[in-house]
Design a protein around this motif. Structure first.
Motif, mmCIF file in Angstrom:
data_model
loop_
_atom_site.group_PDB
_atom_site.id
_atom_site.type_symbol
_atom_site.label_atom_id
_atom_site.label_comp_id
_atom_site.label_asym_id
_atom_site.label_seq_id
_atom_site.Cartn_x
_atom_site.Cartn_y
_atom_site.Cartn_z
ATOM 1 N N PHE A 76 0.828 -1.215 0.000
ATOM 2 C CA PHE A 76 0.000 0.000 0.000
ATOM 3 C C PHE A 76 0.861 1.264 0.000
ATOM 4 C CE2 PHE A 76 -2.858 -3.237 1.668
ATOM 5 C CZ PHE A 76 -3.979 -3.035 0.873
ATOM 6 N N LEU A 77 1.977 1.173 -0.716
ATOM 7 C CA LEU A 77 2.894 2.304 -0.864
ATOM 8 C C LEU A 77 3.215 2.503 -2.337
ATOM 9 C CD1 LEU A 77 5.429 1.490 2.012
ATOM 10 C CD2 LEU A 77 3.617 3.221 2.071
ATOM 11 N N MET A 78 3.621 3.720 -2.682
ATOM 12 C CA MET A 78 4.061 3.982 -4.048
ATOM 13 C C MET A 78 5.470 3.424 -4.238
ATOM 14 S SD MET A 78 1.561 5.464 -5.549
ATOM 15 C CE MET A 78 2.361 6.009 -7.067
ATOM 16 N N LYS A 79 5.712 2.877 -5.405
ATOM 17 C CA LYS A 79 7.045 2.385 -5.731
ATOM 18 C C LYS A 79 7.432 2.885 -7.112
ATOM 19 C CE LYS A 79 5.583 -2.044 -7.765
ATOM 20 N NZ LYS A 79 5.734 -3.516 -7.701
ATOM 21 N N LYS A 80 8.714 2.862 -7.389
ATOM 22 C CA LYS A 80 9.208 3.355 -8.676
ATOM 23 C C LYS A 80 9.559 2.195 -9.599
ATOM 24 C CE LYS A 80 12.809 6.225 -10.759
ATOM 25 N NZ LYS A 80 14.098 6.912 -10.521
ATOM 26 N N ASN A 81 9.130 2.320 -10.854
ATOM 27 C CA ASN A 81 9.448 1.333 -11.882
ATOM 28 C C ASN A 81 10.677 1.825 -12.646
ATOM 29 O OD1 ASN A 81 9.626 -0.337 -14.089
ATOM 30 N ND2 ASN A 81 7.481 -0.165 -14.692
ATOM 31 N N ASN A 82 11.823 1.219 -12.379
ATOM 32 C CA ASN A 82 13.069 1.605 -13.040
ATOM 33 C C ASN A 82 13.393 0.721 -14.240
ATOM 34 O OD1 ASN A 82 14.464 3.940 -11.912
ATOM 35 N ND2 ASN A 82 14.529 2.772 -9.996
ATOM 36 N N ASN A 83 12.421 -0.068 -14.699
ATOM 37 C CA ASN A 83 12.669 -0.972 -15.815
ATOM 38 C C ASN A 83 13.197 -0.226 -17.041
ATOM 39 O OD1 ASN A 83 11.895 -3.184 -14.387
ATOM 40 N ND2 ASN A 83 9.945 -3.487 -15.435
ATOM 41 N N PHE A 84 14.017 -0.913 -17.799
ATOM 42 C CA PHE A 84 14.565 -0.378 -19.043
ATOM 43 C C PHE A 84 13.436 0.040 -19.979
ATOM 44 C CE2 PHE A 84 15.899 -0.877 -23.432
ATOM 45 C CZ PHE A 84 17.167 -0.314 -23.462
ATOM 46 N N CYS A 85 13.526 1.230 -20.541
ATOM 47 C CA CYS A 85 12.563 1.703 -21.537
ATOM 48 C C CYS A 85 13.308 2.496 -22.597
ATOM 49 C CB CYS A 85 11.481 2.566 -20.881
ATOM 50 S SG CYS A 85 10.213 3.137 -22.052
ATOM 51 N N HIS A 86 13.457 1.896 -23.754
ATOM 52 C CA HIS A 86 14.171 2.551 -24.851
ATOM 53 C C HIS A 86 13.306 3.611 -25.500
ATOM 54 C CE1 HIS A 86 15.162 3.011 -29.160
ATOM 55 N NE2 HIS A 86 16.409 2.955 -28.729
ATOM 56 N N PHE A 87 13.882 4.771 -25.799
ATOM 57 C CA PHE A 87 13.184 5.794 -26.575
ATOM 58 C C PHE A 87 14.134 6.306 -27.654
ATOM 59 C CE2 PHE A 87 14.810 7.595 -22.610
ATOM 60 C CZ PHE A 87 15.648 8.612 -23.055
ATOM 61 N N PRO A 88 13.614 6.603 -28.847
ATOM 62 C CA PRO A 88 14.459 6.953 -29.986
ATOM 63 C C PRO A 88 14.827 8.436 -30.024
ATOM 64 C CG PRO A 88 12.192 6.872 -30.694
ATOM 65 C CD PRO A 88 12.190 6.483 -29.239
ATOM 66 N N MET A 89 15.892 8.739 -30.742
ATOM 67 C CA MET A 89 16.265 10.129 -30.986
ATOM 68 C C MET A 89 15.288 10.761 -31.971
ATOM 69 S SD MET A 89 18.897 10.664 -29.097
ATOM 70 C CE MET A 89 19.474 12.223 -29.750
ATOM 71 N N GLU A 90 14.805 9.978 -32.931
ATOM 72 C CA GLU A 90 13.810 10.432 -33.894
ATOM 73 C C GLU A 90 12.551 9.592 -33.713
ATOM 74 O OE1 GLU A 90 15.305 10.372 -37.857
ATOM 75 O OE2 GLU A 90 16.916 11.802 -37.452
ATOM 76 N N LEU A 91 11.418 10.259 -33.579
ATOM 77 C CA LEU A 91 10.148 9.570 -33.311
ATOM 78 C C LEU A 91 9.130 9.928 -34.382
ATOM 79 C CD1 LEU A 91 8.326 7.901 -31.375
ATOM 80 C CD2 LEU A 91 7.779 10.066 -30.228
ATOM 81 N N ASP A 92 8.657 8.908 -35.094
ATOM 82 C CA ASP A 92 7.599 9.095 -36.091
ATOM 83 C C ASP A 92 6.283 8.680 -35.441
ATOM 84 O OD1 ASP A 92 5.906 9.229 -38.234
ATOM 85 O OD2 ASP A 92 7.106 7.972 -39.566
ATOM 86 N N VAL A 93 5.354 9.626 -35.299
ATOM 87 C CA VAL A 93 4.085 9.348 -34.610
ATOM 88 C C VAL A 93 2.945 9.054 -35.581
ATOM 89 C CG1 VAL A 93 4.745 10.715 -32.598
ATOM 90 C CG2 VAL A 93 3.481 11.808 -34.468
#
Length: 206
Positions: A76-93
């Motif tokens: 019943f506490l907040m925790k942080k998700n430090n999992n790896f998450c890749h993000f690109p230098m160029e993003l096509d949406v």
């Protein structure tokens, strides 16, 4: 619905990516059974339907908030998700926009990364610092309190992608729109977050 920043959860386990989070954001939700949609034009009859979110208009500055904080139902506490998450230098949406004439007439849906806000430490505490690109020179800098130093962009992975056994990871991403013409894109409207519907993030044109 106007929005100040696009809030996305970290999708997947130890090898997730921003594109996976965006794909989950626009994934259609089937409204059936007790969740059927009522249609006034059909005498309030209810029908199965698909509900989805998308980006209707593209802002000059796209701010992405990676939802690193999670509620632990065991403690019943907040925790942080430090999992790896890749993000690109160029993003096509393009895959996350509504295929309207507005998007088509712009001729591009490309964004370039220009800034990263990083959090180090646990949920409820820790320290924030930024990595920001000089738009004129292209040089990246690390802003950590009173310290400002040049940053090697090749170190972006270990600095901000995160890892399960680490304590620092990217918290917010800033992407600059890359126009192909002199047409100016509408600015992102700042709204009261307390009145925002996080599930509906279609931008209203100014």
């Amino acid at each position: 619905q106007k929005f100040a920043c696009l809030q996305l959860p970290i999708i997947g386990g130890a090898d997730s990516s921003l594109k996976e989070s965006l794909a989950a954001f626009v994934k259609p939700e089937k409204m059936e059974g007790e969740n059927q949609v009522e249609c006034q034009e059909a005498a309030n009859a209810k029908f199965d339907a698909l509900r989805r979110d998308w980006l209707a208009e593209l802002p000059e500055l796209l701010i992405v908030h990676l939802k690193r904080w999670e509620f632990d139902y065991q403690t019943f506490l907040m925790k942080k998700n430090n999992n790896f998450c890749h993000f690109p230098m160029e993003l096509d949406v393009a895959d996350y926009t509504h295929s309207s004439s507005y998007v088509k007439q712009q001729g591009t849906t490309m964004y370039i990364l220009s800034g990263i806000l990083i959090h180090r430490g646990p949920a409820g505490g820790g320290h924030y610092y930024s990595i920001i690109k000089d738009r004129e020179t292209g040089q990246w800098y690390k802003f950590n309190d009173e310290s400002v130093t040049k940053f090697n962009i090749h170190d972006i992975s270990k600095e901000s992608f995160g890892k399960d056994d680490g304590d620092q990871s990217a918290y917010m991403l800033f992407y600059d729109f890359q126009p192909t013409s002199s047409n100016k894109m509408p600015c992102l409207s700042v709204v009261d977050r307390n009145s925002m519907d996080e599930d509906a993030v279609i931008v209203d044109k100014k």
